[in-house]
Design a protein around this motif. Sequence first.
Motif, short mmCIF file in Angstrom:
data_model
loop_
_atom_site.label_atom_id
_atom_site.label_comp_id
_atom_site.label_asym_id
_atom_site.label_seq_id
_atom_site.Cartn_x
_atom_site.Cartn_y
_atom_site.Cartn_z
N GLN A 155 0.81 -1.22 0.00
CA GLN A 155 0.00 0.00 0.00
C GLN A 155 0.85 1.28 0.00
OE1 GLN A 155 -3.37 0.47 -0.36
NE2 GLN A 155 -3.44 -1.73 -0.80
N LYS A 169 -5.27 1.88 -1.66
CA LYS A 169 -6.26 2.58 -0.84
C LYS A 169 -5.96 4.07 -0.74
CE LYS A 169 -7.06 -1.57 1.96
NZ LYS A 169 -6.91 -2.20 3.29
N ARG A 170 -4.70 4.42 -0.59
CA ARG A 170 -4.31 5.82 -0.44
C ARG A 170 -3.84 6.33 -1.80
NH1 ARG A 170 0.10 8.17 3.96
NH2 ARG A 170 -0.15 10.38 3.44
#
Length: 285
Positions: free
Chosen positions: A226, A253-254
């Motif tokens: 991630q 996700k980020r």
Amino acid sequence: MNQIKYRNTVVDGVSIAYREVGNVDKPTILLLHGYPSSSHQYRKVLNQLGDEFHLIAPDYPGFGNSDFPSPEIYEYTFDHIALTMQSFIRFKGLDSYAIMMQDYGAPIGFRIATADPEKVTAIITQNGNAYEEGIGEAWAGIKEFWKDRNERTEKALLPAFTLEGLKWQYTHGTRNPENINPDTWHLDYLRMSRPNAHKVNLDLWYDYQSNLKLYPKWQQYLREHQPPTLVVWGKNDEYFPESGAKAFKKDVKRIDYNIYNTGHFALEENGDEIISKIRDFMNAI
């Protein structure tokens, strides 16, 4: 303003040219260029962000101002170029860095990231693809070449190496071709006119199919580690269309997601906006 340094160092027997600017105590961004360009494509980034970050932009073997060893001496594959860049990273003593990748910078950068994931602080992708849905219509001729490499399929690709073919790389999909500095494709054309240049670039196009086989590994890296990811993408790129940018949303996700109405080399036409995004993104991670 910090002065950009134009340096060379010998790595694995090859002289690697690179541009460097900024304080080494500040966050590092490794800038990995695409085809058919060189570290020259990051000149705006180096000029505008050198006071805030430590920036390093190497030229791959056979590109830019680096050595161009004969293909009998140096194997022009993405695996081998990535190994050379890993040796360069070790020489520079980089233990923590973000990777900015465009075009060829993606397969090289993701090989580096998956080899040393703990060192990579972030991914910045400007039309740097890692998904099959990001392979656009412009790959049709190269896919025929992958199926059967012969004189006919090689000859069909040669127009890409002409001055007009290289100009297309920079101007196709832009809002206004007059926004694009013609020095870019003229510089590439001079380098593409060197002995062995056509063969080496055909070899790399043929080897590009190895990258598609690694896409699942790179996607797994994104899911497991991630890394904060900044997407700054020219949506009119026929090699890597916007579908390739959207695909990152599946695994990261980020993500800071930004699409621009321009072509393959988005920094040429939207440099100021993209550089502002890089600044904000890097200061936020």
